[in-house]
Design an enzyme around this catalytic site. Structure first.
Site, PDB file in Angstrom:
ATOM      1  N   TYR A 159       0.840  -1.205   0.000  1.00 18.57           N
ATOM      2  CA  TYR A 159       0.000   0.000   0.000  1.00 18.57           C
ATOM      3  C   TYR A 159       0.877   1.258   0.000  1.00 18.57           C
ATOM      4  O   TYR A 159       0.665   2.179  -0.791  1.00 18.57           O
ATOM      5  CB  TYR A 159      -0.941  -0.020   1.205  1.00 18.57           C
ATOM      6  CG  TYR A 159      -1.934   1.111   1.213  1.00 18.57           C
ATOM      7  CD1 TYR A 159      -3.014   1.127   0.327  1.00 18.57           C
ATOM      8  CD2 TYR A 159      -1.804   2.192   2.092  1.00 18.57           C
ATOM      9  CE1 TYR A 159      -3.923   2.174   0.324  1.00 18.57           C
ATOM     10  CE2 TYR A 159      -2.708   3.241   2.099  1.00 18.57           C
ATOM     11  CZ  TYR A 159      -3.768   3.220   1.215  1.00 18.57           C
ATOM     12  OH  TYR A 159      -4.671   4.271   1.196  1.00 18.57           O
ATOM     13  N   ALA A 160       1.893   1.275   0.889  1.00 13.74           N
ATOM     14  CA  ALA A 160       2.784   2.445   0.966  1.00 13.74           C
ATOM     15  C   ALA A 160       3.480   2.688  -0.375  1.00 13.74           C
ATOM     16  O   ALA A 160       3.550   3.819  -0.859  1.00 13.74           O
ATOM     17  CB  ALA A 160       3.822   2.227   2.072  1.00 13.74           C
TER      18      ALA A 160
HETATM   19  N1  LIG Z   1      -9.892   6.349   4.293  1.00 13.46           N
HETATM   20  C1  LIG Z   1      -8.651   6.707   4.564  1.00 13.46           C
HETATM   21  O1  LIG Z   1      -8.243   6.865   5.738  1.00 13.46           O
HETATM   22  C2  LIG Z   1      -7.673   6.935   3.428  1.00 13.46           C
HETATM   23  C3  LIG Z   1      -6.415   7.439   3.767  1.00 13.46           C
HETATM   24  C4  LIG Z   1      -5.492   7.664   2.754  1.00 13.46           C
HETATM   25  C5  LIG Z   1      -5.827   7.407   1.437  1.00 13.46           C
HETATM   26  N2  LIG Z   1      -7.053   6.919   1.132  1.00 13.46           N
HETATM   27  C6  LIG Z   1      -7.324   6.667  -0.279  1.00 13.46           C
HETATM   28  O2  LIG Z   1      -8.515   7.318  -0.659  1.00 13.46           O
HETATM   29  C7  LIG Z   1      -9.175   6.564  -1.681  1.00 13.46           C
HETATM   30  C8  LIG Z   1     -10.599   6.278  -1.264  1.00 13.46           C
HETATM   31  O3  LIG Z   1     -10.569   5.625  -0.008  1.00 13.46           O
HETATM   32  P1  LIG Z   1     -11.888   5.312   0.832  1.00 13.46           P
HETATM   33  O4  LIG Z   1     -11.475   5.294   2.251  1.00 13.46           O
HETATM   34  O5  LIG Z   1     -13.012   6.174   0.393  1.00 13.46           O
HETATM   35  O6  LIG Z   1     -12.127   3.790   0.381  1.00 13.46           O
HETATM   36  P2  LIG Z   1     -13.462   2.922   0.229  1.00 13.46           P
HETATM   37  O7  LIG Z   1     -13.050   1.496   0.295  1.00 13.46           O
HETATM   38  O8  LIG Z   1     -14.490   3.395   1.206  1.00 13.46           O
HETATM   39  O9  LIG Z   1     -13.932   3.274  -1.257  1.00 13.46           O
HETATM   40  C9  LIG Z   1     -13.166   2.895  -2.371  1.00 13.46           C
HETATM   41  C10 LIG Z   1     -14.051   2.810  -3.595  1.00 13.46           C
HETATM   42  O10 LIG Z   1     -13.235   2.400  -4.688  1.00 13.46           O
HETATM   43  C11 LIG Z   1     -13.930   1.380  -5.409  1.00 13.46           C
HETATM   44  N3  LIG Z   1     -12.964   0.512  -6.090  1.00 13.46           N
HETATM   45  C12 LIG Z   1     -12.112  -0.392  -5.533  1.00 13.46           C
HETATM   46  N4  LIG Z   1     -11.430  -1.052  -6.490  1.00 13.46           N
HETATM   47  C13 LIG Z   1     -11.850  -0.539  -7.684  1.00 13.46           C
HETATM   48  C14 LIG Z   1     -11.514  -0.807  -9.029  1.00 13.46           C
HETATM   49  N5  LIG Z   1     -10.637  -1.768  -9.362  1.00 13.46           N
HETATM   50  N6  LIG Z   1     -12.122  -0.097 -10.000  1.00 13.46           N
HETATM   51  C15 LIG Z   1     -13.034   0.864  -9.682  1.00 13.46           C
HETATM   52  N7  LIG Z   1     -13.405   1.139  -8.433  1.00 13.46           N
HETATM   53  C16 LIG Z   1     -12.816   0.456  -7.434  1.00 13.46           C
HETATM   54  C17 LIG Z   1     -14.724   0.633  -4.346  1.00 13.46           C
HETATM   55  O11 LIG Z   1     -15.798  -0.107  -4.916  1.00 13.46           O
HETATM   56  C18 LIG Z   1     -15.181   1.774  -3.445  1.00 13.46           C
HETATM   57  O12 LIG Z   1     -16.407   2.327  -3.871  1.00 13.46           O
HETATM   58  C19 LIG Z   1      -8.330   5.308  -1.898  1.00 13.46           C
HETATM   59  O13 LIG Z   1      -7.461   5.506  -2.981  1.00 13.46           O
HETATM   60  C20 LIG Z   1      -7.559   5.204  -0.596  1.00 13.46           C
HETATM   61  O14 LIG Z   1      -6.350   4.488  -0.752  1.00 13.46           O
HETATM   62  C21 LIG Z   1      -7.979   6.679   2.100  1.00 13.46           C
END
Ligand SMILES: NC(=O)c1ccc[n+]([C@@H]2O[C@H](COP(=O)([O-])OP(=O)(O)OC[C@H]3O[C@@H](n4cnc5c(N)ncnc54)[C@H](O)[C@@H]3O)[C@@H](O)[C@H]2O)c1
Length: 246
Positions: A159-160
């Site tokens: 992930y990192a």
């Molecule tokens: N929540 C946190 O604390 C956090 C922190 C840092 C970064 N992020 C990043 O923010 C982004 C969103 O995170 P989140 O917390 O809302 O996650 P989440 O899991 O709540 O939502 C992610 C969405 O992406 C969709 N998805 C997953 N794989 C996919 C694919 N192959 N094609 C199309 N859609 C796909 C899922 O169906 C889901 O709707 C991500 O990139 C995550 O890495 C989140």
């Protein structure tokens, strides 16, 4: 100055818009007047939220995409360009998390995470950049992570690495396409409460004393999607309550 119609006539695409941060970004851009394509691998989820947002009077259309799959990405691009003839804003938010130690990380998991978070971002940009180049304009916002900055002991190495890669990819595309007036930037969220992270984070870990919300990230994404950020490219905005100061 807040202006509800400042993105009027803009066509925006948000991946991973079915829930969490992507949903908040889709709503925010639509509230500012953009027509938003909410794309997700979870067709049922994205159909549902698009209906809810449309019922609020916002212009949101659901579409399916699996960002891992080049054919799916290219089908999405064809559909959008055929229907709207342009793309103004691309938010690459779709991502998955991983929870392995360096020793236990299976190779298939490494591939799945890198393919979704990093290769998926690259495939999406590749699919739309030529249209933006011909337009002579475009805003691309990639979603990285605090994990890409710090790669702490509790962070899975896949992930990192994927999220650090997203920051480098951002700079690379920004450098290549700045002469075409395409801005490519990144937002690195900290500990944000979403379905991805529910119950895992503690507010006492955050200098500002609270966990982040999807809205906190959507605010930064809106800024980087709007004319307010016309003179910014190749940068990452850290939205983490002070956990990492660049
Ligand atoms: N929540 C946190 O604390 C956090 C922190 C840092 C970064 N992020 C990043 O923010 C982004 C969103 O995170 P989140 O917390 O809302 O996650 P989440 O899991 O709540 O939502 C992610 C969405 O992406 C969709 N998805 C997953 N794989 C996919 C694919 N192959 N094609 C199309 N859609 C796909 C899922 O169906 C889901 O709707 C991500 O990139 C995550 O890495 C989140």
């Amino acid at each position: 100055m807040y202006n509800q119609t400042d993105l009027q006539d803009k066509i925006a695409l948000v991946t991973g818009a079915g829930q969490g941060i992507g949903l908040a970004c889709a709503k925010k851009l639509a509230e500012h007047g953009a027509t938003v394509i909410a794309a997700d691998i979870n067709a049922e989820g994205v159909n549902h939220i698009s209906k809810e947002l449309s019922d609020l009077g916002l212009a949101v259309e659901p579409m399916f995409v699996d960002v891992i799959d080049p054919t799916s990405v290219s089908n999405l691009a064809c559909q959008i360009i055929e229907k709207y003839k342009k793309i103004d804003i691309l938010v690459n938010n779709a991502g998955i998390v991983s929870r392995y130690s360096c020793e236990e990380l299976p190779l298939e998991q490494w591939d799945r995470v890198l393919d979704t978070n990093l290769r998926g971002t690259h495939l999406m940009i590749q699919a739309f950049i030529e249209t933006m180049r011909k337009q002579g304009s475009g805003k691309i916002v990639n979603i990285s992570s605090l994990a890409g900055r710090m790669a702490g002991r509790r962070t899975s190495p896949d992930y990192a690495a994927s999220k650090a890669g997203v920051m480098a990819l951002t700079k690379s595309y920004a450098n290549h396409y700045s002469s075409h007036k395409i801005n490519v930037n990144c937002v690195a969220p900290g500990l944000i409460v979403t379905p991805m992270t529910e119950g895992r984070h503690k507010p006492e870990d955050v200098p500002l004393g609270r966990l982040g919300t999807a809205q906190d990230i959507a605010n930064a994404v809106y800024f980087l999607s709007s004319p307010l950020s016309d003179y910014i490219t190749g940068t990452t905005i850290d939205v983490n309550g002070g956990m990492y100061m660049n």
